[in-house]
Design an enzyme around this catalytic site. Structure first.
Site, PDB file in Angstrom:
ATOM      1  N   HIS A  19       3.771   0.924  -0.222  1.00 44.04           N
ATOM      2  CA  HIS A  19       5.099   0.617  -0.934  1.00 44.04           C
ATOM      3  C   HIS A  19       5.974   1.715  -0.752  1.00 44.04           C
ATOM      4  CE1 HIS A  19       4.203   3.071  -4.397  1.00 44.04           C
ATOM      5  NE2 HIS A  19       2.834   2.711  -4.463  1.00 44.04           N
ATOM      6  N   GLU A  95      -3.732  -1.150  -6.810  1.00 39.55           N
ATOM      7  CA  GLU A  95      -4.010   0.123  -7.058  1.00 39.55           C
ATOM      8  C   GLU A  95      -4.988   0.432  -7.782  1.00 39.55           C
ATOM      9  OE1 GLU A  95      -4.859   2.738  -5.495  1.00 39.55           O
ATOM     10  OE2 GLU A  95      -2.990   4.144  -5.424  1.00 39.55           O
TER      11      GLU A  95
END
Length: 218
Positions: A19, A95
């Site tokens: 990202h 994550e």
């Protein structure tokens, strides 16, 4: 030994996109799934646009799959608009959870919790921040997500938008490298890596930490 069905299958390529930047990224603060779920910064939004332009110019991506966390979804949605595709969310791509270390830098963790940090760096079975997620657990769910994608998008190129630990794990597994290699890979914000999975069950890392598409933003 290869079977006829294995050799007839095509290659599936996962294009791995970390990202874009958030406010925490330049400070190198741990930002996992147990923290505040920050949005992209202005820099991160521009990075996502740059990735989308580059991928659209190549014209090979056929699907976009993202972590459920906001920074990844925003990156994926920006790229997907350029590609004319929808974003599919896979929870296994979130994550790692860093427990009470969320929001701290490595230096701060080392200063405040030196023994716990040393144990974490030494063993994938160590729990970060007292309540976080072991790297062994991250590897299991990342592998399950990988297998789902390979089954669903066989023979295609898929953009996978996720986070540094998960993407490093997918690369590590493709290489057959030990867990310690997770700390020896640089994956910059909005960088592209790629792993090709072949019909005979082998995998090839074809790209690692490519940031050339961000050159105009520097």
């Amino acid at each position: 030994m290869r079977t006829d069905s294995e050799t007839s299958r095509g290659t599936t390529t996962l294009v791995l996109l970390r990202h874009g930047e958030t406010a925490l990224t330049p400070e190198k603060r741990l930002s996992g799934s147990g923290g505040s779920d920050p949005a992209l910064s202005e820099t991160g939004r521009r990075q996502a646009e740059a990735v989308g332009r580059t991928l659209a110019a190549h014209g090979t991506v056929r699907a976009v799959v993202s972590s459920p966390l906001r920074r990844a979804r925003q990156t994926a949605e920006t790229a997907a608009r350029r590609l004319g595709l929808e974003v599919h969310v896979d929870d296994g791509l979130r994550e790692a959870d860093f427990g009470t270390w969320e929001g701290l830098t490595f230096a701060e963790v080392r200063e405040r919790h030196p023994h716990e940090m040393a144990a974490w760096l030494a063993s994938p079975a160590a729990v970060p921040g007292g309540t976080g997620e072991r790297f062994t657990a991250v590897a299991r769910r990342a592998a399950r997500s990988r297998d789902r994608l390979l089954a669903r998008y066989e023979g295609q190129t898929v953009l996978v938008v996720s986070h540094v630990v998960v993407l490093r794990t997918l690369i590590r597994l493709a290489l057959g490298a030990p867990p310690a290699s997770l700390f020896r890979m640089e994956l910059s914000a909005a960088s592209l890596s790629a792993v090709a999975y072949h019909g005979d069950g082998t995998a090839t890392v074809r790209k690692l930490n490519d940031t050339s598409h961000l050159a105009d933003l520097r």
